[in-house]
Scaffold this active site. Sequence first.
Site, PDB file in Angstrom:
ATOM      1  N   ASN A  86      26.558 -14.974 -39.646  1.00 13.96           N
ATOM      2  CA  ASN A  86      27.413 -16.135 -39.449  1.00 13.96           C
ATOM      3  C   ASN A  86      26.765 -17.303 -40.181  1.00 13.96           C
ATOM      4  O   ASN A  86      25.586 -17.586 -39.963  1.00 13.96           O
ATOM      5  CB  ASN A  86      27.546 -16.455 -37.954  1.00 13.96           C
ATOM      6  CG  ASN A  86      28.195 -15.327 -37.179  1.00 13.96           C
ATOM      7  OD1 ASN A  86      29.080 -14.646 -37.682  1.00 13.96           O
ATOM      8  ND2 ASN A  86      27.748 -15.114 -35.948  1.00 13.96           N
ATOM      9  N   HIS A  99      19.684 -15.181 -39.754  1.00 11.72           N
ATOM     10  CA  HIS A  99      19.581 -13.957 -38.946  1.00 11.72           C
ATOM     11  C   HIS A  99      20.785 -13.075 -39.208  1.00 11.72           C
ATOM     12  O   HIS A  99      21.884 -13.555 -39.490  1.00 11.72           O
ATOM     13  CB  HIS A  99      19.461 -14.281 -37.455  1.00 11.72           C
ATOM     14  CG  HIS A  99      20.543 -15.174 -36.937  1.00 11.72           C
ATOM     15  ND1 HIS A  99      20.517 -16.536 -37.118  1.00 11.72           N
ATOM     16  CD2 HIS A  99      21.688 -14.907 -36.263  1.00 11.72           C
ATOM     17  CE1 HIS A  99      21.590 -17.075 -36.559  1.00 11.72           C
ATOM     18  NE2 HIS A  99      22.326 -16.106 -36.045  1.00 11.72           N
TER      19      HIS A  99
HETATM   20  P1  AMP Z   1      24.739 -17.092 -34.390  1.00 12.07           P
HETATM   21  O1  AMP Z   1      25.849 -17.586 -33.501  1.00 12.07           O
HETATM   22  O2  AMP Z   1      25.189 -16.161 -35.456  1.00 12.07           O
HETATM   23  O3  AMP Z   1      23.912 -18.244 -34.902  1.00 12.07           O
HETATM   24  O4  AMP Z   1      23.824 -16.193 -33.465  1.00 12.07           O
HETATM   25  C1  AMP Z   1      22.791 -16.678 -32.684  1.00 12.07           C
HETATM   26  C2  AMP Z   1      22.448 -15.590 -31.711  1.00 12.07           C
HETATM   27  O5  AMP Z   1      21.166 -15.854 -31.182  1.00 12.07           O
HETATM   28  C3  AMP Z   1      23.417 -15.473 -30.524  1.00 12.07           C
HETATM   29  O6  AMP Z   1      23.976 -14.168 -30.498  1.00 12.07           O
HETATM   30  C4  AMP Z   1      22.520 -15.738 -29.319  1.00 12.07           C
HETATM   31  O7  AMP Z   1      22.865 -14.940 -28.215  1.00 12.07           O
HETATM   32  C5  AMP Z   1      21.149 -15.405 -29.846  1.00 12.07           C
HETATM   33  N1  AMP Z   1      20.028 -16.065 -29.220  1.00 12.07           N
HETATM   34  C6  AMP Z   1      19.872 -17.391 -28.981  1.00 12.07           C
HETATM   35  N2  AMP Z   1      18.690 -17.633 -28.404  1.00 12.07           N
HETATM   36  C7  AMP Z   1      18.065 -16.445 -28.275  1.00 12.07           C
HETATM   37  C8  AMP Z   1      16.799 -16.027 -27.762  1.00 12.07           C
HETATM   38  N3  AMP Z   1      15.927 -16.902 -27.252  1.00 12.07           N
HETATM   39  N4  AMP Z   1      16.510 -14.704 -27.791  1.00 12.07           N
HETATM   40  C9  AMP Z   1      17.379 -13.812 -28.303  1.00 12.07           C
HETATM   41  N5  AMP Z   1      18.570 -14.143 -28.810  1.00 12.07           N
HETATM   42  C10 AMP Z   1      18.913 -15.440 -28.794  1.00 12.07           C
END
Ligand code: AMP
Length: 113
Positions: A86, A99
Amino acid sequence: MGDCIFCKIVDKEIPSNVVYEDDRILCFHDLEPKAPVHVLIIPKKHIASMDDVAEEDQALLGYLMAKVKDIAAQLGLENGYRLVNNCGEDGFQTVQHLHFHLLGKRKLTWPPG
Ligand code: AMP
Ligand code: ZN
């Protein structure tokens, strides 16, 4: 990078459930899984988004991409999976550290919302 949550995960200042780690990349379980298997694969280097990838990052990202199949195999995704990035506001990026979501173990629909 100062207050980047994923840099803090890389530095082990914030705990995560690690799936794979080496000197260049880290893979850990997403906190709010959207599929039975939902992990995030990140470069350890802070790159804010796909829009911020520099010429010098080509080898790093090529390395990361080539690792996806190994991580998928480690997670038992022999029936397929989806790799998602994303980017930016319209892409609904919520964490500003590059990511890739790796999702699997269910039939994923298309197109995404
Ligand atoms: P995006 O919306 O593509 O930026 O994805 C960010 C992702 O990071 C989401 O799916 C969240 O659930 C995940 N996320 C946020 N904080 C953490 C964390 N501390 N550990 C693992 N996943 C996380
Ligand atoms: Zn970061």
